[in-house]
Design a protein around this motif. Sequence first.
Motif, PDB file in Angstrom:
ATOM      1  N   ASP A 181       0.712  -1.344   0.076  1.00 55.65           N
ATOM      2  CA  ASP A 181       0.066   0.053   0.114  1.00 55.65           C
ATOM      3  C   ASP A 181       0.965   1.313   0.016  1.00 55.65           C
ATOM      4  OD1 ASP A 181       0.954  -0.454   2.409  1.00 55.65           O
ATOM      5  OD2 ASP A 181      -0.851   0.262   3.580  1.00 55.65           O
ATOM      6  N   GLY A 221      -1.916  -3.929  10.166  1.00 56.13           N
ATOM      7  CA  GLY A 221      -3.017  -3.852   9.006  1.00 56.13           C
ATOM      8  C   GLY A 221      -3.380  -5.406   8.774  1.00 56.13           C
ATOM      9  N   ASP A 222      -4.628  -5.336   8.081  1.00 57.49           N
ATOM     10  CA  ASP A 222      -5.198  -6.535   8.027  1.00 57.49           C
ATOM     11  C   ASP A 222      -4.734  -7.528   6.449  1.00 57.49           C
ATOM     12  OD1 ASP A 222      -6.372  -4.842   6.040  1.00 57.49           O
ATOM     13  OD2 ASP A 222      -8.542  -5.534   6.317  1.00 57.49           O
ATOM     14  N   ARG A 223      -3.971  -6.451   5.840  1.00 56.95           N
ATOM     15  CA  ARG A 223      -3.291  -7.236   4.802  1.00 56.95           C
ATOM     16  C   ARG A 223      -1.643  -7.300   4.822  1.00 56.95           C
ATOM     17  NH1 ARG A 223      -6.600  -4.980  -0.700  1.00 56.95           N
ATOM     18  NH2 ARG A 223      -8.648  -5.406   0.048  1.00 56.95           N
ATOM     19  N   ASN A 248      -7.383  -1.193   7.845  1.00 57.14           N
ATOM     20  CA  ASN A 248      -8.060  -1.832   6.754  1.00 57.14           C
ATOM     21  C   ASN A 248      -7.310  -1.623   5.543  1.00 57.14           C
ATOM     22  OD1 ASN A 248     -10.194  -2.988   8.284  1.00 57.14           O
ATOM     23  ND2 ASN A 248     -11.619  -1.058   7.762  1.00 57.14           N
ATOM     24  N   GLY A 249      -7.012  -2.555   4.985  1.00 52.99           N
ATOM     25  CA  GLY A 249      -6.052  -2.423   3.500  1.00 52.99           C
ATOM     26  C   GLY A 249      -4.724  -2.205   3.884  1.00 52.99           C
ATOM     27  N   SER A 251      -0.677  -2.820   4.654  1.00 57.25           N
ATOM     28  CA  SER A 251       0.476  -3.917   4.558  1.00 57.25           C
ATOM     29  C   SER A 251       1.174  -4.087   5.831  1.00 57.25           C
ATOM     30  CB  SER A 251       1.368  -3.370   3.410  1.00 57.25           C
ATOM     31  OG  SER A 251       2.261  -2.496   3.887  1.00 57.25           O
ATOM     32  N   SER A 257       2.512   3.800   5.564  1.00 58.13           N
ATOM     33  CA  SER A 257       1.411   4.049   4.589  1.00 58.13           C
ATOM     34  C   SER A 257       0.492   4.807   5.485  1.00 58.13           C
ATOM     35  CB  SER A 257       0.875   2.868   4.110  1.00 58.13           C
ATOM     36  OG  SER A 257       0.437   1.865   5.125  1.00 58.13           O
TER      37      SER A 257
END
Length: 273
Positions: A181, A221-223, A248-249, A251, A257
């Motif tokens: 991200d 982060g959830d990713r 959310n989203g 990295s 980010s």
Amino acid sequence: MNMLTFRNGIRLLLIVILFLGTITITSLGAIMNTASAQANKPTIVFVHGAFAESSSWNGVLTKLITKGYPTVAVANPLRGVKSDADYVASVLKDINGPIVLVAHSYGGSVTTNAVNGNNNVKALVYVAGFAPEEGETAAELSGRYPGSTLTPTLAPPVVLPDGGKDLYIQQSKFHAQFAADVPANDAQLMASTQRPIMEAAFNEASGTPAWKSTPSWFIYGDRDLNIPAAVHSFMANRASSKKTIIVNGASHVVMVSHPDAVAEIIEHAATAQ
């Protein structure tokens, strides 16, 4: 020079002197206010993780420095949990007053072991960071739940003179794996300047965890493809996190980010009673 001109000159000189005096007093007041604000705030100490370096905190640092927080971004050696923790502990001992200790990724394993009874450390903030229990390793924790894709992205190890091995992420895979991200140009700079970690550090058992005696906060982060979100959730719940933020989203490099969210939770820890 007539008397009127002389008097006007004197008046002008007095105005200039008073104006300069006002500037000096105002500037001195601002300096004193800034010093007073910093004196009332804890020092925020940042510890980066593997494949990163101190500049990964720049966005967060900028926001906290603007608000008057004293800050230190430690250059984590990335050689081993105990040796790295001993190094960070030596930095902490030279800081007077309260400390908020912030760590990313493998840096969490280091800070978990670096407090060593230092009563100045008032809070721990794990930023997508490991919070191991005694005897656990980063490698074991990252694989406890499915979702980590780090291993296939690693470059062939660099063999050191003492037989140890340094690990890097392949630059071509760094963006997608580590910083999905983050803008591509920024991710390429991060890939080029990444710091290697010794392979043995990932498999070194942790000691007595500081989070058992020091209040902790978590953000991730959830990713995250290095440490799965399920692992972060497990560690935060186990440590009785005072506050947990899931971005959310985001990295693995959530501090790069989403510096606003990370700075906010650090301030929350810094001002908690």
